[in-house]
Scaffold this active site. Structure first.
Site, PDB file in Angstrom:
ATOM      1  N   CYS A  49     -22.779  20.069 -28.762  1.00  0.00           N
ATOM      2  CA  CYS A  49     -24.071  20.676 -28.460  1.00  0.00           C
ATOM      3  C   CYS A  49     -23.886  21.907 -27.574  1.00  0.00           C
ATOM      4  CB  CYS A  49     -24.982  19.665 -27.781  1.00  0.00           C
ATOM      5  SG  CYS A  49     -25.487  18.312 -28.871  1.00  0.00           S
ATOM      6  N   HIS A  62     -29.770  22.586 -24.979  1.00  0.00           N
ATOM      7  CA  HIS A  62     -30.418  21.880 -23.882  1.00  0.00           C
ATOM      8  C   HIS A  62     -30.013  22.411 -22.520  1.00  0.00           C
ATOM      9  CE1 HIS A  62     -26.743  19.496 -22.924  1.00  0.00           C
ATOM     10  NE2 HIS A  62     -26.514  19.628 -24.216  1.00  0.00           N
TER      11      HIS A  62
END
Length: 443
Positions: A346, A327
């Site tokens: 992440c 992201h």
């Protein structure tokens, strides 16, 4: 970290036309004239008594370390085997000396320890043997140090700071061991077929490669999981890209971070546009929750799209047993850090919109202009990919994507079997509640 035990396997475009091309030609001609003047100055016979210790050509012609050959390539397996053979010879000949300077070594310094440095860099192939031995840190040594730094993922400043000195002083037999361990990892990865288009996240190197037809199309800086919350290795396929994503907090983040934050500041959720959603999809007011209760409420903590969203403009989705993803981030400054092990698992991607354009190039209707237009609306927009793009998160701390250019990185998760390779372990420790993470919001 059992998830590591089964490890598997550009630049921006510019279109110059018309007047812009003519202007570029004039600029290039001007640069050529300027460079000629510089070369004449360098070649002048009377430039002072430092003439025999300075050769600017050495810095200008330092060997490029980067390659458009992807890390997961059959060619790289050949290169790492070649590197192992070379390092076996280095070890058999006694390795390289330790560099123990009494002053900080950088260009212009004259110190006996520069001879140690020269010998060290010659043995590893960073400094030509024709540079000779002396106490002077000249531009030959400067170029060699920068080449060494590039091969080890360090800032290419030509200065022997703490991290560069530590990397220099890892013994040759330890580096050989590291190459052998990573050869086994690469061999396991090569046993699985790769897609025509795929993304690789190399966790220790903290960067992303977008690969097409066995060539690197993009290479992006990344931020990956810290030691206490490591990023897993995985093989998957990108399912969709979400522009203006909602961010839903994992249960672990709610318990470890958001609950303590709400105890200190009851406005935290509202200030960060986080809504509480129950099982029926109804919004729950934060003031109705006991934030000092032993357990966190069984609710969804969902942040609205926007500039302060933890994923900012973009989320790249793929099936994952660990529920991880890639992201954007509102905290862009963290990409400038040397040690980019900051997340809760992440992966944040710098210049992620370039990667999104590449991902969606075969999905009709999603040009760069349309992607930017939709992001500007702040409307949540999932986009399924029209073609297959693989995604592979790998743990590779030593590799070679170019002949005689061997790359090493710190063994940040202590997977290589030698404590000396995990040099920068002062980072990535568990952080207190309220710290900025890719999965946590700014206070």
């Amino acid at each position: 970290m059992s998830n590591k035990s089964g490890i598997v396997a550009l630049s921006r475009r510019a279109l110059l036309t018309g007047a812009a091309a003519a202007a570029g030609a004039v600029a290039i001609a001007g640069q050529a004239v300027a460079q000629t003047a510089i070369d004449e100055l360098i070649s002048a016979p009377k430039r002072g008594n430092w003439d025999d210790q300075f050769d600017a050509k050495a810095s200008r012609t330092a060997a490029a370390v980067t390659s458009n050959t992807p890390m997961l390539s059959a060619n790289n397996f050949i290169y790492i085997q070649q590197a192992i053979t070379e390092y076996q010879a280095i070890v058999a000949n006694g390795g390289w000396p330790q560099v123990t300077p009494s002053v900080k070594l950088k260009i212009g310094v004259i110190d006996p320890s520069v001879q140690q440095l020269r010998q060290r860099l010659m043995i590893s192939g960073d400094l030509p043997r024709s540079a000779g031995m002396s106490n002077s840190f000249d531009s030959y040594v400067d170029g060699a140090v920068k080449r060494f730094q590039a091969r080890h993922g360090l800032p290419q400043d030509g200065v022997l700071g703490e991290f560069t000195l530590k990397a220099l002083n890892v013994p040759a037999d330890t580096r050989l061991m590291q190459l052998n361990v990573n050869q086994q990892r690469l061999q396991a990865m090569m046993n699985k077929p790769l897609e025509q288009r795929y993304i690789v996240v190399n966790i220790p190197a903290a960067y992303v490669e977008a690969v097409e037809n066995d060539r690197v199309a993009l290479r992006n800086t990344a931020i990956v999981g810290r030691i206490s919350r490591p990023s897993p290795t995985l093989d998957s396929k990108v399912s969709d890209v979400i522009l203006n994503p909602y961010w839903t907090s994992p249960r672990s983040i709610v318990e470890k971070d958001i609950m303590p934050l709400m105890q200190k500041d009851p406005t935290y959720l509202a200030r960060n546009s986080i809504r509480l959603i129950d099982a029926q999809g109804q919004e729950v007011a934060p003031e109705t929750i006991d934030w000092f209760a032993p357990k966190a409420p069984n609710l969804m903590f969902r942040q609205d799209p926007g500039k302060i969203n933890a994923m900012s403009s973009t989320k790249i989705n793929f099936p994952s047993a660990d529920a991880v993803y890639m992201h954007d981030t509102p905290t862009q400054g963290l990409f400038n850090k040397l040690m980019r092990f900051e997340s809760s698992g992440c992966v944040r991607v710098q210049n992620v919109r370039d990667l999104v354009v590449w991902l969606l190039k075969n999905t009709p209707g999603w040009s760069r202009q349309e992607i930017e237009r939709v992001i500007a609306t702040r409307v949540n927009t999932p986009i399924p990919l029209a073609d297959e793009v693989g995604v592979h998160w790998v743990y590779i701390t030593a590799w070679s994507a170019k002949d005689n250019i061997v790359q090493f990185r710190d063994d940040i998760y202590a997977e290589d079997g030698n404590a000396q390779l995990a040099l920068q372990t002062n980072i990535g420790v568990e952080k207190p509640a309220g710290s900025v993470e890719d999965d946590i919001l700014p206070q």
